[in-house]
Motif scaffolding. Structure first.
Motif, PDB file in Angstrom:
ATOM      1  N   ALA A 125      12.837  13.612 -23.578  1.00 25.86           N
ATOM      2  CA  ALA A 125      12.569  14.712 -22.377  1.00 25.86           C
ATOM      3  C   ALA A 125      12.541  14.142 -20.975  1.00 25.86           C
ATOM      4  O   ALA A 125      12.030  12.918 -20.844  1.00 25.86           O
ATOM      5  CB  ALA A 125      11.455  15.684 -22.648  1.00 25.86           C
ATOM      6  N   TRP A 126      12.320  14.920 -19.986  1.00 31.25           N
ATOM      7  CA  TRP A 126      12.035  14.614 -18.633  1.00 31.25           C
ATOM      8  C   TRP A 126      10.923  14.137 -18.493  1.00 31.25           C
ATOM      9  O   TRP A 126       9.760  14.415 -18.887  1.00 31.25           O
ATOM     10  CB  TRP A 126      12.404  15.560 -17.715  1.00 31.25           C
ATOM     11  CG  TRP A 126      13.808  16.249 -17.506  1.00 31.25           C
ATOM     12  CD1 TRP A 126      14.106  17.319 -17.736  1.00 31.25           C
ATOM     13  CD2 TRP A 126      14.549  15.604 -16.592  1.00 31.25           C
ATOM     14  NE1 TRP A 126      15.401  17.501 -17.326  1.00 31.25           N
ATOM     15  CE2 TRP A 126      15.660  16.465 -16.647  1.00 31.25           C
ATOM     16  CE3 TRP A 126      14.590  14.429 -15.953  1.00 31.25           C
ATOM     17  CZ2 TRP A 126      17.068  16.051 -15.890  1.00 31.25           C
ATOM     18  CZ3 TRP A 126      15.834  14.034 -15.031  1.00 31.25           C
ATOM     19  CH2 TRP A 126      17.147  15.014 -15.316  1.00 31.25           C
ATOM     20  N   HIS A 127      10.382  12.670 -18.028  1.00 33.63           N
ATOM     21  CA  HIS A 127       9.326  12.179 -17.582  1.00 33.63           C
ATOM     22  C   HIS A 127       9.346  10.854 -16.959  1.00 33.63           C
ATOM     23  O   HIS A 127      10.438  10.586 -16.286  1.00 33.63           O
ATOM     24  CB  HIS A 127       9.000  11.489 -18.914  1.00 33.63           C
ATOM     25  CG  HIS A 127       9.758  10.125 -19.452  1.00 33.63           C
ATOM     26  ND1 HIS A 127      11.079  10.447 -19.955  1.00 33.63           N
ATOM     27  CD2 HIS A 127       9.372   9.021 -19.431  1.00 33.63           C
ATOM     28  CE1 HIS A 127      11.381   9.093 -20.402  1.00 33.63           C
ATOM     29  NE2 HIS A 127      10.385   8.453 -19.992  1.00 33.63           N
ATOM     30  N   GLY A 128       8.336  10.398 -16.427  1.00 33.79           N
ATOM     31  CA  GLY A 128       8.231   9.136 -15.443  1.00 33.79           C
ATOM     32  C   GLY A 128       7.289   8.285 -16.242  1.00 33.79           C
ATOM     33  O   GLY A 128       6.558   8.771 -16.953  1.00 33.79           O
ATOM     34  N   GLY A 178      10.799   0.396  -7.330  1.00 29.50           N
ATOM     35  CA  GLY A 178      10.241   1.217  -6.213  1.00 29.50           C
ATOM     36  C   GLY A 178       9.231   2.318  -6.693  1.00 29.50           C
ATOM     37  O   GLY A 178       8.528   2.116  -7.758  1.00 29.50           O
ATOM     38  N   SER A 179       9.342   3.520  -6.073  1.00 25.38           N
ATOM     39  CA  SER A 179       8.546   4.609  -6.470  1.00 25.38           C
ATOM     40  C   SER A 179       8.921   5.579  -7.571  1.00 25.38           C
ATOM     41  O   SER A 179       8.826   6.287  -7.814  1.00 25.38           O
ATOM     42  CB  SER A 179       8.068   5.664  -5.222  1.00 25.38           C
ATOM     43  OG  SER A 179       9.291   6.093  -4.890  1.00 25.38           O
ATOM     44  N   CYS A 180       9.918   4.771  -8.171  1.00 29.61           N
ATOM     45  CA  CYS A 180      10.947   5.787  -9.157  1.00 29.61           C
ATOM     46  C   CYS A 180      10.135   6.462 -10.163  1.00 29.61           C
ATOM     47  O   CYS A 180      10.300   7.598 -10.567  1.00 29.61           O
ATOM     48  CB  CYS A 180      11.980   4.902  -9.835  1.00 29.61           C
ATOM     49  SG  CYS A 180      13.264   5.826 -10.418  1.00 29.61           S
ATOM     50  N   GLN A 181       9.049   5.837 -10.868  1.00 33.46           N
ATOM     51  CA  GLN A 181       8.466   6.394 -11.924  1.00 33.46           C
ATOM     52  C   GLN A 181       7.317   7.360 -11.406  1.00 33.46           C
ATOM     53  O   GLN A 181       7.080   8.374 -12.086  1.00 33.46           O
ATOM     54  CB  GLN A 181       7.478   5.242 -12.583  1.00 33.46           C
ATOM     55  CG  GLN A 181       8.431   4.228 -13.124  1.00 33.46           C
ATOM     56  CD  GLN A 181       9.428   4.656 -14.051  1.00 33.46           C
ATOM     57  OE1 GLN A 181       9.392   5.660 -14.754  1.00 33.46           O
ATOM     58  NE2 GLN A 181      10.617   3.897 -13.992  1.00 33.46           N
TER      59      GLN A 181
END
Length: 209
Positions: A125-128, A178-181
């Motif tokens: 599922a959608w997550h970081g 970068g800040s992706c998570q």
């Protein structure tokens, strides 16, 4: 455990080996996030898939969701910094990525998490990756995919903007940096199309999950 894999017509080799990383192409996502993608970084990826599928000690997990306990829709394995990886080429990949990103990341990749998507019903599922330092620091997660391609989707974490779709399999590499998570989310959605099995190997620095 193994599911039938339709091999790649472009990866017919008896040797599992990595290519150079100088063909990496970066896409700036915004809000300090970016992805690097390198198709076919690993040749012989179908051979590696078969070995991982049969030899890794895969585990099925169950997690509580609202009022129910449900099966996690994929199989999992985890290798921390002190555990030998299941194939020498994975240690080579981890070290090559650490050297390539040394100036930006400032530390090595040390852990490897493996996910086995057996067919189109398996997903994430959608997550970081925000457990640990990824919640408040820029970091990197590098994902090497073997087996049949599956779509990886990315979207801004707080809505707005367009999503990004990258099909990954047969030795493809993606690095989220970068800040992706923190500022973006990613997922592997279920697929109603005939989808062959895929294994992803996620390399992370210390303290990032």
């Amino acid at each position: 455990m193994t599911r039938h894999l339709q091999g790649s017509l472009f990866d017919q080799t008896d040797e599992v080996q990595l290519g150079p990383l100088d063909g990496m192409r970066r896409t700036v996502l915004g809000s300090g996030a970016w992805i690097d993608v390198l198709p076919g970084w690993l040749t012989g990826s179908d051979l590696l898939f078969e070995q991982l599928a049969t030899e890794v000690p895969w585990r099925a997990e169950r997690r509580k969701m609202y009022d129910h306990t449900v099966d996690v829709p994929r199989l999992l394995a985890f290798y921390d910094a002190d555990r030998e990886l299941p194939h020498p080429v994975l240690a080579e990949a981890r070290d090559a990525l650490g050297a390539h990103y040394a100036d930006e990341l400032g530390e090595p990749f040390v852990t490897a998490g493996l996910c086995f998507y057996r067919d189109g019903r398996d997903s994430v599922a959608w997550h970081g990756d925000r457990i640990g330092r990824g919640a408040h620091e820029d970091t990197m997660v590098a994902i090497l995919s073997v087996g049949a391609p599956r779509d990886l989707l990315l979207r801004p974490a707080h809505g707005g903007g367009s999503s990004v779709r990258r099909p990954l399999g047969h030795g493809d590499l993606i690095v989220m940096g970068g800040s992706c998570q923190r500022t973006w989310e990613h997922c592997v959605p279920k697929s109603t199309r005939a989808a062959g099995p895929r294994i992803s190997i996620q390399f992370r620095p210390r303290g990032v999950q």
